[in-house]
Design a protein around this motif. Sequence first.
Motif, PDB file in Angstrom:
ATOM      1  N   TYR A  39       0.831  -1.200   0.000  1.00 27.23           N
ATOM      2  CA  TYR A  39       0.000   0.000   0.000  1.00 27.23           C
ATOM      3  C   TYR A  39       0.870   1.256   0.000  1.00 27.23           C
ATOM      4  O   TYR A  39       0.587   2.220  -0.708  1.00 27.23           O
ATOM      5  CB  TYR A  39      -0.965   0.013   1.198  1.00 27.23           C
ATOM      6  N   TRP A  40       1.934   1.257   0.806  1.00 29.50           N
ATOM      7  CA  TRP A  40       2.833   2.413   0.814  1.00 29.50           C
ATOM      8  C   TRP A  40       3.484   2.596  -0.548  1.00 29.50           C
ATOM      9  O   TRP A  40       3.599   3.728  -1.045  1.00 29.50           O
ATOM     10  CB  TRP A  40       3.906   2.263   1.890  1.00 29.50           C
ATOM     11  N   GLY A  41       3.931   1.515  -1.164  1.00 31.08           N
ATOM     12  CA  GLY A  41       4.538   1.608  -2.486  1.00 31.08           C
ATOM     13  C   GLY A  41       3.574   2.167  -3.515  1.00 31.08           C
ATOM     14  O   GLY A  41       3.952   2.969  -4.379  1.00 31.08           O
ATOM     15  N   ARG A  42       2.327   1.760  -3.412  1.00 33.71           N
ATOM     16  CA  ARG A  42       1.304   2.268  -4.329  1.00 33.71           C
ATOM     17  C   ARG A  42       1.082   3.765  -4.097  1.00 33.71           C
ATOM     18  O   ARG A  42       1.010   4.548  -5.044  1.00 33.71           O
ATOM     19  CB  ARG A  42       0.004   1.497  -4.104  1.00 33.71           C
ATOM     20  N   LEU A  43       1.012   4.155  -2.817  1.00 32.14           N
ATOM     21  CA  LEU A  43       0.711   5.559  -2.515  1.00 32.14           C
ATOM     22  C   LEU A  43       1.833   6.515  -2.907  1.00 32.14           C
ATOM     23  O   LEU A  43       1.571   7.671  -3.248  1.00 32.14           O
ATOM     24  CB  LEU A  43       0.408   5.718  -1.020  1.00 32.14           C
ATOM     25  N   ILE A  44       3.070   6.062  -2.857  1.00 26.07           N
ATOM     26  CA  ILE A  44       4.171   6.960  -3.217  1.00 26.07           C
ATOM     27  C   ILE A  44       4.576   6.820  -4.677  1.00 26.07           C
ATOM     28  O   ILE A  44       5.503   7.482  -5.127  1.00 26.07           O
ATOM     29  CB  ILE A  44       5.392   6.770  -2.295  1.00 26.07           C
ATOM     30  N   ASP A  48       2.342   0.419 -10.522  1.00 26.02           N
ATOM     31  CA  ASP A  48       1.408   0.856 -11.567  1.00 26.02           C
ATOM     32  C   ASP A  48       1.944   2.036 -12.366  1.00 26.02           C
ATOM     33  O   ASP A  48       1.174   2.870 -12.850  1.00 26.02           O
ATOM     34  CB  ASP A  48       0.043   1.219 -10.973  1.00 26.02           C
ATOM     35  N   GLY A  49       3.235   2.121 -12.492  1.00 25.12           N
ATOM     36  CA  GLY A  49       3.831   3.218 -13.256  1.00 25.12           C
ATOM     37  C   GLY A  49       3.547   4.590 -12.656  1.00 25.12           C
ATOM     38  O   GLY A  49       3.524   5.584 -13.372  1.00 25.12           O
ATOM     39  N   GLY A  50       3.295   4.630 -11.369  1.00 23.33           N
ATOM     40  CA  GLY A  50       3.005   5.894 -10.709  1.00 23.33           C
ATOM     41  C   GLY A  50       1.559   6.344 -10.822  1.00 23.33           C
ATOM     42  O   GLY A  50       1.194   7.406 -10.326  1.00 23.33           O
ATOM     43  N   MET A  51       0.720   5.534 -11.451  1.00 19.28           N
ATOM     44  CA  MET A  51      -0.682   5.921 -11.656  1.00 19.28           C
ATOM     45  C   MET A  51      -1.525   5.768 -10.382  1.00 19.28           C
ATOM     46  O   MET A  51      -2.637   6.276 -10.322  1.00 19.28           O
ATOM     47  CB  MET A  51      -1.304   5.096 -12.788  1.00 19.28           C
ATOM     48  N   SER A  52      -1.013   5.067  -9.375  1.00 21.15           N
ATOM     49  CA  SER A  52      -1.758   4.894  -8.127  1.00 21.15           C
ATOM     50  C   SER A  52      -1.222   5.792  -7.024  1.00 21.15           C
ATOM     51  O   SER A  52      -1.476   5.543  -5.851  1.00 21.15           O
ATOM     52  CB  SER A  52      -1.675   3.434  -7.677  1.00 21.15           C
ATOM     53  N   ARG A  53      -0.493   6.808  -7.425  1.00 22.25           N
ATOM     54  CA  ARG A  53       0.044   7.740  -6.446  1.00 22.25           C
ATOM     55  C   ARG A  53      -1.093   8.427  -5.703  1.00 22.25           C
ATOM     56  O   ARG A  53      -2.183   8.618  -6.247  1.00 22.25           O
ATOM     57  CB  ARG A  53       0.903   8.780  -7.183  1.00 22.25           C
ATOM     58  N   PHE A  54      -0.841   8.828  -4.463  1.00 22.57           N
ATOM     59  CA  PHE A  54      -1.889   9.364  -3.600  1.00 22.57           C
ATOM     60  C   PHE A  54      -2.627  10.533  -4.235  1.00 22.57           C
ATOM     61  O   PHE A  54      -3.848  10.614  -4.161  1.00 22.57           O
ATOM     62  CB  PHE A  54      -1.288   9.796  -2.253  1.00 22.57           C
ATOM     63  N   ASP A  55      -1.926  11.439  -4.872  1.00 20.88           N
ATOM     64  CA  ASP A  55      -2.581  12.622  -5.423  1.00 20.88           C
ATOM     65  C   ASP A  55      -3.324  12.351  -6.730  1.00 20.88           C
ATOM     66  O   ASP A  55      -4.057  13.215  -7.220  1.00 20.88           O
ATOM     67  CB  ASP A  55      -1.576  13.755  -5.624  1.00 20.88           C
ATOM     68  N   ILE A  57      -5.246   9.357  -7.225  1.00 22.90           N
ATOM     69  CA  ILE A  57      -6.342   8.406  -7.046  1.00 22.90           C
ATOM     70  C   ILE A  57      -7.568   9.122  -6.487  1.00 22.90           C
ATOM     71  O   ILE A  57      -7.455  10.189  -5.868  1.00 22.90           O
ATOM     72  CB  ILE A  57      -5.929   7.218  -6.144  1.00 22.90           C
ATOM     73  N   PRO A  58      -8.762   8.551  -6.671  1.00 22.27           N
ATOM     74  CA  PRO A  58      -9.988   9.165  -6.133  1.00 22.27           C
ATOM     75  C   PRO A  58      -9.960   9.235  -4.608  1.00 22.27           C
ATOM     76  O   PRO A  58      -9.229   8.492  -3.940  1.00 22.27           O
ATOM     77  CB  PRO A  58     -11.103   8.240  -6.615  1.00 22.27           C
ATOM     78  N   SER A  59     -10.782  10.081  -4.059  1.00 19.41           N
ATOM     79  CA  SER A  59     -10.779  10.315  -2.616  1.00 19.41           C
ATOM     80  C   SER A  59     -11.129   9.057  -1.817  1.00 19.41           C
ATOM     81  O   SER A  59     -10.601   8.841  -0.725  1.00 19.41           O
ATOM     82  CB  SER A  59     -11.726  11.445  -2.256  1.00 19.41           C
ATOM     83  N   TYR A  60     -12.030   8.209  -2.322  1.00 16.14           N
ATOM     84  CA  TYR A  60     -12.369   6.992  -1.591  1.00 16.14           C
ATOM     85  C   TYR A  60     -11.179   6.045  -1.520  1.00 16.14           C
ATOM     86  O   TYR A  60     -10.973   5.360  -0.528  1.00 16.14           O
ATOM     87  CB  TYR A  60     -13.612   6.298  -2.171  1.00 16.14           C
ATOM     88  N   TRP A  61     -10.363   6.011  -2.579  1.00 10.52           N
ATOM     89  CA  TRP A  61      -9.146   5.199  -2.538  1.00 10.52           C
ATOM     90  C   TRP A  61      -8.099   5.845  -1.647  1.00 10.52           C
ATOM     91  O   TRP A  61      -7.317   5.163  -0.993  1.00 10.52           O
ATOM     92  CB  TRP A  61      -8.575   4.993  -3.942  1.00 10.52           C
ATOM     93  N   GLN A  62      -8.045   7.166  -1.613  1.00 12.11           N
ATOM     94  CA  GLN A  62      -7.094   7.851  -0.734  1.00 12.11           C
ATOM     95  C   GLN A  62      -7.351   7.469   0.724  1.00 12.11           C
ATOM     96  O   GLN A  62      -6.418   7.149   1.460  1.00 12.11           O
ATOM     97  CB  GLN A  62      -7.196   9.370  -0.897  1.00 12.11           C
ATOM     98  N   LEU A  63      -8.610   7.509   1.110  1.00  8.34           N
ATOM     99  CA  LEU A  63      -8.970   7.170   2.485  1.00  8.34           C
ATOM    100  C   LEU A  63      -8.615   5.718   2.800  1.00  8.34           C
ATOM    101  O   LEU A  63      -7.961   5.432   3.810  1.00  8.34           O
ATOM    102  CB  LEU A  63     -10.463   7.414   2.716  1.00  8.34           C
ATOM    103  N   ALA A  64      -9.041   4.810   1.945  1.00  2.00           N
ATOM    104  CA  ALA A  64      -8.823   3.385   2.200  1.00  2.00           C
ATOM    105  C   ALA A  64      -7.340   3.023   2.176  1.00  2.00           C
ATOM    106  O   ALA A  64      -6.840   2.332   3.074  1.00  2.00           O
ATOM    107  CB  ALA A  64      -9.583   2.551   1.184  1.00  2.00           C
TER     108      ALA A  64
END
Length: 148
Positions: A39-44, A48-55, A57-64
């Motif tokens: 999850y940390w790797g996805r958020l930073i 996914d080639g950086g496509m799942s970065r925190f900024d 992704i949609p807000s519901y995914w940000q929260l989860a």
Amino acid sequence: MAILQIGTAPEEGTGALEASFRLFMRLVALSCLVAGLQYWGRLIGLSDGGMSRFDLIPSYWQLAAAALAVLLPVAAVGLWMQVSWGPVIWVVAAGAEIIMHKGFPLWYGERPLLVIAHFVVIAVYIGFRAALFVKRRQDARLVRSDSL
């Protein structure tokens, strides 16, 4: 010296069942740590080639994702240390993932293997706890020479 004292109860955690339970908990802790790091790797942006970065992704995914990125490593520490709050945090994190993927599959996607794995691990945990409960009750009922 405790081995020479007659009538004392054996120390907790000395049997094969307790050792198996400790090993199981450590394996669950390792899996929680790996999942949390994913999850940390996805958020930073490492996956996914950086496509799942925190900024991005949609807000519901940000929260989860942010919640699970914190909960899973904390649960891993608690499970590894065998403290009482470890399984509680782990069940909260597993329950959140189950609700995400079964309750809101249009938002979070369907991951049936993850849901099944969570249910299996929770069932094994409950089985271990029940077996330990029964074993401790049987050990408490044993008649010792000093109890007559």
